[in-house]
Write a protein that holds these residues in place. Structure first.
Motif, PDB file in Angstrom:
ATOM      1  N   MET A   1      -3.474   7.488  -0.315  1.00 10.49           N
ATOM      2  CA  MET A   1      -2.193   6.856  -0.054  1.00 10.49           C
ATOM      3  C   MET A   1      -2.209   6.206   1.326  1.00 10.49           C
ATOM      4  SD  MET A   1       0.764   9.192  -1.601  1.00 10.49           S
ATOM      5  CE  MET A   1       0.909   9.334  -3.346  1.00 10.49           C
ATOM      6  N   SER A   2      -3.113   5.296   1.500  1.00 15.36           N
ATOM      7  CA  SER A   2      -3.243   4.669   2.813  1.00 15.36           C
ATOM      8  C   SER A   2      -2.357   3.444   2.975  1.00 15.36           C
ATOM      9  CB  SER A   2      -4.698   4.296   3.053  1.00 15.36           C
ATOM     10  OG  SER A   2      -5.125   3.390   2.061  1.00 15.36           O
ATOM     11  N   LYS A   3      -1.932   2.834   1.884  1.00 18.88           N
ATOM     12  CA  LYS A   3      -1.068   1.662   1.991  1.00 18.88           C
ATOM     13  C   LYS A   3       0.346   2.112   2.339  1.00 18.88           C
ATOM     14  CE  LYS A   3      -3.613  -1.061  -1.380  1.00 18.88           C
ATOM     15  NZ  LYS A   3      -3.519  -1.746  -2.672  1.00 18.88           N
ATOM     16  N   PRO A   4       1.036   1.394   3.220  1.00 21.62           N
ATOM     17  CA  PRO A   4       2.393   1.794   3.622  1.00 21.62           C
ATOM     18  C   PRO A   4       3.350   1.944   2.447  1.00 21.62           C
ATOM     19  CG  PRO A   4       1.585   0.053   5.046  1.00 21.62           C
ATOM     20  CD  PRO A   4       0.572   0.223   3.950  1.00 21.62           C
ATOM     21  N   GLU A   5       3.285   1.003   1.474  1.00 25.49           N
ATOM     22  CA  GLU A   5       4.217   1.088   0.354  1.00 25.49           C
ATOM     23  C   GLU A   5       3.937   2.305  -0.523  1.00 25.49           C
ATOM     24  OE1 GLU A   5       0.878  -1.703  -0.889  1.00 25.49           O
ATOM     25  OE2 GLU A   5       2.088  -1.408   0.878  1.00 25.49           O
ATOM     26  N   VAL A   6       2.683   2.708  -0.622  1.00 22.19           N
ATOM     27  CA  VAL A   6       2.334   3.891  -1.400  1.00 22.19           C
ATOM     28  C   VAL A   6       2.747   5.145  -0.645  1.00 22.19           C
ATOM     29  CG1 VAL A   6       0.433   5.160  -2.463  1.00 22.19           C
ATOM     30  CG2 VAL A   6       0.463   2.673  -2.567  1.00 22.19           C
ATOM     31  N   ARG A   7       2.589   5.128   0.676  1.00 18.60           N
ATOM     32  CA  ARG A   7       3.038   6.277   1.472  1.00 18.60           C
ATOM     33  C   ARG A   7       4.536   6.482   1.311  1.00 18.60           C
ATOM     34  NH1 ARG A   7      -0.444   4.270   5.596  1.00 18.60           N
ATOM     35  NH2 ARG A   7       1.367   3.477   6.695  1.00 18.60           N
ATOM     36  N   SER A   8       5.293   5.397   1.245  1.00 20.33           N
ATOM     37  CA  SER A   8       6.744   5.505   1.086  1.00 20.33           C
ATOM     38  C   SER A   8       7.098   6.170  -0.235  1.00 20.33           C
ATOM     39  CB  SER A   8       7.393   4.121   1.155  1.00 20.33           C
ATOM     40  OG  SER A   8       7.181   3.562   2.425  1.00 20.33           O
ATOM     41  N   VAL A   9       6.405   5.785  -1.299  1.00 17.75           N
ATOM     42  CA  VAL A   9       6.647   6.423  -2.591  1.00 17.75           C
ATOM     43  C   VAL A   9       6.195   7.878  -2.529  1.00 17.75           C
ATOM     44  CG1 VAL A   9       6.055   6.403  -5.054  1.00 17.75           C
ATOM     45  CG2 VAL A   9       6.506   4.257  -3.867  1.00 17.75           C
ATOM     46  N   GLY A  10       5.120   8.148  -1.803  1.00 18.48           N
ATOM     47  CA  GLY A  10       4.664   9.524  -1.639  1.00 18.48           C
ATOM     48  C   GLY A  10       5.695  10.382  -0.934  1.00 18.48           C
ATOM     49  N   ARG A  11       6.341   9.835   0.063  1.00 18.67           N
ATOM     50  CA  ARG A  11       7.405  10.569   0.776  1.00 18.67           C
ATOM     51  C   ARG A  11       8.594  10.815  -0.142  1.00 18.67           C
ATOM     52  NH1 ARG A  11       9.445  14.416   2.942  1.00 18.67           N
ATOM     53  NH2 ARG A  11      11.107  14.116   4.432  1.00 18.67           N
ATOM     54  N   LEU A  12       8.968   9.802  -0.913  1.00 21.41           N
ATOM     55  CA  LEU A  12      10.048   9.963  -1.882  1.00 21.41           C
ATOM     56  C   LEU A  12       9.684  11.048  -2.886  1.00 21.41           C
ATOM     57  CD1 LEU A  12      12.772   9.039  -3.057  1.00 21.41           C
ATOM     58  CD2 LEU A  12      11.493   7.299  -4.342  1.00 21.41           C
ATOM     59  N   ASP A  13       8.421  11.078  -3.304  1.00 17.13           N
ATOM     60  CA  ASP A  13       7.962  12.093  -4.251  1.00 17.13           C
ATOM     61  C   ASP A  13       8.127  13.497  -3.674  1.00 17.13           C
ATOM     62  OD1 ASP A  13       6.657  12.199  -6.956  1.00 17.13           O
ATOM     63  OD2 ASP A  13       5.247  13.437  -5.828  1.00 17.13           O
ATOM     64  N   GLN A  14       7.837  13.645  -2.377  1.00 19.94           N
ATOM     65  CA  GLN A  14       8.031  14.951  -1.719  1.00 19.94           C
ATOM     66  C   GLN A  14       9.500  15.345  -1.717  1.00 19.94           C
ATOM     67  OE1 GLN A  14       6.427  14.227   2.164  1.00 19.94           O
ATOM     68  NE2 GLN A  14       4.320  14.703   1.563  1.00 19.94           N
ATOM     69  N   ILE A  15      10.354  14.415  -1.376  1.00 20.64           N
ATOM     70  CA  ILE A  15      11.798  14.690  -1.328  1.00 20.64           C
ATOM     71  C   ILE A  15      12.299  15.107  -2.702  1.00 20.64           C
ATOM     72  CG2 ILE A  15      14.068  13.610  -1.037  1.00 20.64           C
ATOM     73  CD1 ILE A  15      12.719  11.858   1.186  1.00 20.64           C
ATOM     74  N   LEU A  16      11.858  14.396  -3.730  1.00 17.24           N
ATOM     75  CA  LEU A  16      12.335  14.664  -5.085  1.00 17.24           C
ATOM     76  C   LEU A  16      11.696  15.905  -5.698  1.00 17.24           C
ATOM     77  CD1 LEU A  16      12.459  11.002  -6.378  1.00 17.24           C
ATOM     78  CD2 LEU A  16      14.415  12.532  -5.992  1.00 17.24           C
ATOM     79  N   GLY A  17      10.692  16.449  -5.045  1.00 15.81           N
ATOM     80  CA  GLY A  17      10.047  17.661  -5.544  1.00 15.81           C
ATOM     81  C   GLY A  17      10.976  18.865  -5.565  1.00 15.81           C
ATOM     82  N   GLY A  18      11.991  18.841  -4.734  1.00 15.21           N
ATOM     83  CA  GLY A  18      12.888  19.977  -4.654  1.00 15.21           C
ATOM     84  C   GLY A  18      14.281  19.716  -5.162  1.00 15.21           C
ATOM     85  N   ARG A  19      14.492  18.545  -5.761  1.00 19.24           N
ATOM     86  CA  ARG A  19      15.845  18.235  -6.238  1.00 19.24           C
ATOM     87  C   ARG A  19      15.795  17.228  -7.372  1.00 19.24           C
ATOM     88  NH1 ARG A  19      17.924  15.514  -0.778  1.00 19.24           N
ATOM     89  NH2 ARG A  19      16.798  17.286   0.011  1.00 19.24           N
TER      90      ARG A  19
END
Length: 109
Positions: A1-19
């Protein structure tokens, strides 16, 4: 996940992991805003592969399956988003890929 746009989706994925929804227990204006952007990924970024972000894909699927989504974007667009989400989930091993099992598949984890 080195591309900025992919990192952003990765962060969203972390947030949504708990809700299930971004703003709390139910669908909110935050979900309407984020889902409005995400639902265009299958159209404008046809080569995108979100199979490694199952929480985001399950979220997209929950949003797209809402009757109001179909009313707002049309049944054809709704079917496209649902189909693409199911494709990504299958490619990534489904809900089990993130350890969600049956509860994750049902959007309960």
């Amino acid at each position: 996940m080195s591309k900025p746009e992919v990192r952003s989706v990765g962060r969203l994925d972390q947030i949504l992991g708990g809700r299930e929804w971004l703003g709390g227990d139910g669908f909110s204006v935050a979900d309407a805003a984020v889902a409005s952007y995400l639902n265009y990924v299958p159209i404008f970024h046809r080569g995108a592969d979100l199979s490694k972000t199952p929480n985001t894909v399950q979220y997209m699927l929950r949003c797209a399956e809402r009757p109001a989504f179909g009313e707002a974007f049309g049944a054809q667009h709704q079917a496209l988003v649902v189909a693409k989400c199911n494709e990504w989930l299958s490619a990534g091993g489904g809900a089990g890929a993130s350890g969600g099992g049956l509860l994750g598949a049902l959007g309960l984890k």
